[in-house]
Design an enzyme around this catalytic site. Structure first.
Site, mmCIF file in Angstrom:
data_model
loop_
_atom_site.group_PDB
_atom_site.id
_atom_site.type_symbol
_atom_site.label_atom_id
_atom_site.label_comp_id
_atom_site.label_asym_id
_atom_site.label_seq_id
_atom_site.Cartn_x
_atom_site.Cartn_y
_atom_site.Cartn_z
ATOM 1 N N CYS A 41 -45.461 7.697 27.223
ATOM 2 C CA CYS A 41 -44.587 8.311 26.217
ATOM 3 C C CYS A 41 -44.144 9.703 26.633
ATOM 4 C CB CYS A 41 -45.294 8.357 24.860
ATOM 5 S SG CYS A 41 -44.254 9.053 23.547
ATOM 6 N N CYS A 46 -40.835 7.653 25.816
ATOM 7 C CA CYS A 46 -40.081 7.996 24.618
ATOM 8 C C CYS A 46 -39.639 9.455 24.557
ATOM 9 C CB CYS A 46 -40.878 7.624 23.364
ATOM 10 S SG CYS A 46 -42.629 7.987 23.425
ATOM 11 N N LYS A 49 -36.806 10.083 27.245
ATOM 12 C CA LYS A 49 -35.681 9.221 26.860
ATOM 13 C C LYS A 49 -34.965 9.773 25.637
ATOM 14 C CE LYS A 49 -36.724 5.569 24.736
ATOM 15 N NZ LYS A 49 -37.418 4.292 24.463
ATOM 16 N N TYR A 176 -35.321 -3.016 23.082
ATOM 17 C CA TYR A 176 -34.963 -1.648 22.701
ATOM 18 C C TYR A 176 -34.696 -0.769 23.921
ATOM 19 C CZ TYR A 176 -39.750 0.014 23.685
ATOM 20 O OH TYR A 176 -40.929 0.344 24.297
ATOM 21 N N GLU A 180 -31.139 1.090 24.455
ATOM 22 C CA GLU A 180 -31.133 2.550 24.448
ATOM 23 C C GLU A 180 -30.488 3.101 25.707
ATOM 24 O OE1 GLU A 180 -35.014 3.431 21.596
ATOM 25 O OE2 GLU A 180 -35.290 3.245 23.768
ATOM 26 N N HIS A 435 -26.519 14.141 -3.265
ATOM 27 C CA HIS A 435 -25.115 13.993 -2.893
ATOM 28 C C HIS A 435 -24.563 15.318 -2.365
ATOM 29 C CE1 HIS A 435 -21.093 12.273 -3.120
ATOM 30 N NE2 HIS A 435 -20.698 13.418 -3.670
ATOM 31 N N GLU A 440 -28.387 8.923 0.210
ATOM 32 C CA GLU A 440 -28.242 8.539 -1.192
ATOM 33 C C GLU A 440 -27.907 7.054 -1.353
ATOM 34 O OE1 GLU A 440 -24.808 10.105 -3.368
ATOM 35 O OE2 GLU A 440 -23.886 10.615 -1.442
#
Length: 446
Positions: A41, A46, A49, A176, A180, A435, A440
């Site tokens: 990682c 990760c 990346k 993934y 990616e 908002h 939302e």
């Protein structure tokens, strides 16, 4: 007496956490790592990346800037600058991981260790060490298929070290990692083709969400070759690659990246000689307490091939150390684990997909919000986001949340709390919207 209370093989995220917590509980701990502290990682996964993903997002942001009043005279991308800055950050993080271990009194052996028995290991230097408990936390490595010319291909380990950006990139895989890096290379200006042996990308994610990513990726110009496979990779004199294919026309490329899954790093560790049972995929088989069939040997993280996610390995490492050295009876709950794909745009999900919910629960209600983010409207970008709630008809419980669009992983982390807490759709409806925000939409679906 043993030399150590705990000997950890592998200093990735899970191994470091286990070592640190065990030491904090008063155990005498050692860690052996043959490459770099931090594991996949931090060093080659990760973290670097995600930094490339951030860099890639500037391509669209700078293009959109004109509609927001910004006049950018010159815009060009310099790959070596980003590459070197990312590698420098990796070095910094490795230093922090090393500091964490040393601050807790953990002994670090920067060499390979193999088991010589249920309670003993041998270092590459020849030193024999005994320990009351041994923890295997060696992670996994990229799967590279046995095809002619595979030595000319890249894995996700080497992609961060490229001297220059390839003009044409072919990526093998539909998971993934493949999606990616497809987004990263495309935003940096490369021509990208994904080759997948099936006609499904991102298996395990919600079908509507992954179909939306496929649609957006094709619109952006990423090409796909489905139901196709590689026969041979041939390197030409000019450095380019000829890819002989089955299921599609042959391809030309300047680089080919294989992202076809990861294999547990369990071989060559002396596990079988120590009597540890391995699974069909070469993974270390463990029970719910991370214990192998040999009582003194444990394993966590990707080497067990349960859930190959860094936060899961960390949880497993923490639970192991608390149980074995802190007198805290803790196990890991593998339900409702959030996950994300940092594609362009990113997607994220937690809980049951619509298909899984229908198979498991029978009657479900599905709520969706298909909208164009405000930023995309002003920028003249037609790309749409999709949010989805999957609700158990019988209980009104929200059993799954899935989304694709800007900042989806950031929103999903908070939404995952709702799924974990078994909140109901009525709880979402009763929450006042914030908002204007994309988030939302999660409380406005009817």
């Amino acid at each position: 007496m043993s030399d150590f209370d705990l000997f950890v093989i592998g200093a990735g995220s899970g191994g470091v956490r286990a070592a640190r917590i065990a030491a904090a509980h008063g155990a005498k701990v050692a860690v052996a790592e043959e490459y770099r502290i931090g594991g996949t990682c931090v060093i080659r996964g990760c973290v670097p990346k995600k930094l490339l993903v951030y860099g890639a997002h500037f391509a669209e942001d700078l293009n959109d800037a004109a509609m927001f009043g910004w006049d950018i005279k010159q815009c060009q991308f310099d790959w070596p600058v980003l590459r070197d800055n990312v590698l420098a950050e990796v070095d910094r993080l490795e230093g922090l991981y090393r500091q964490t271990l040393t601050n807790h009194g953990v002994t670090i052996f920067e060499e390979r260790a193999v088991l010589t028995g249920p309670k003993s290991v041998r270092l590459a230097s020849g030193r024999e060490i005994s320990a009351d408990r041994i923890l295997i936390a060696t992670g996994a490595r990229p799967h590279m298929p046995a095809i002619d010319g595979i030595e000319h291909a890249l894995s996700s380990n080497e992609v961060f070290l490229l001297d220059q950006l390839p003009k044409r990139v072919v990526i093998a895989g539909g998971g993934y990692i493949a999606n990616e890096f497809a987004g990263i290379f495309h935003q940096f200006g490369s021509q990208v083709t994904i080759v997948n042996r099936t006609d499904v990308i991102l298996r395990g994610y919600d079908e509507q969400i992954r179909d939306r990513l496929l649609q957006i990726s094709i619109t952006k110009g990423i090409q796909f070759r489905f139901n196709a496979a590689f026969d041979r990779i041939e390197k030409r004199e000019d450095g380019s690659l000829k890819l002989s294919m089955t299921g599609c026309d042959d391809l030309d490329a300047d680089a080919v990246l294989f992202a076809t899954g990861r294999v547990p790093n369990a071989q060559g560790l002396g596990l079988e000689e120590a009597g540890v049972t391995l699974g069909d995929n070469g993974q270390v088989k463990v029970n719910e307490r991370a214990q192998t069939n040999v009582p003194s040997i444990f394993a966590i993280g990707d080497v067990t091939d349960r859930v190959q996610l860094t936060p899961v390995a960390i949880r497993e490492g923490q639970a192991f150390a608390d149980r074995e050295f802190g007198n805290i009876d803790r196990t890991v709950d593998y339900s409702a684990i959030p996950s994300a794909v940092f594609s362009h745009p990113p997607l994220a999900g937690v809980g049951l997909t619509e298909g899984q919910a229908r198979n498991k629960l029978g009657s479900v209600r599905v709520y969706t919000s298909d909208f164009r983010p405000m930023k995309n409207v002003l920028a003249g970008r037609n790309e749409r986001s999709l949010y989805k709630l999957v609700v158990d008809e019988a209980t009104d419980e929200v059993v799954g949340i899935h989304m694709i669009g800007p900042d989806s992983p950031e929103l999903l982390q908070v939404a995952a709390v709702a799924v974990k807490a078994k909140l109901k759709k009525a709880d979402f409806d009763a929450t006042v919207a914030l908002h204007p925000s994309m988030a939302e939409e999660l409380v406005l679906m009817k």
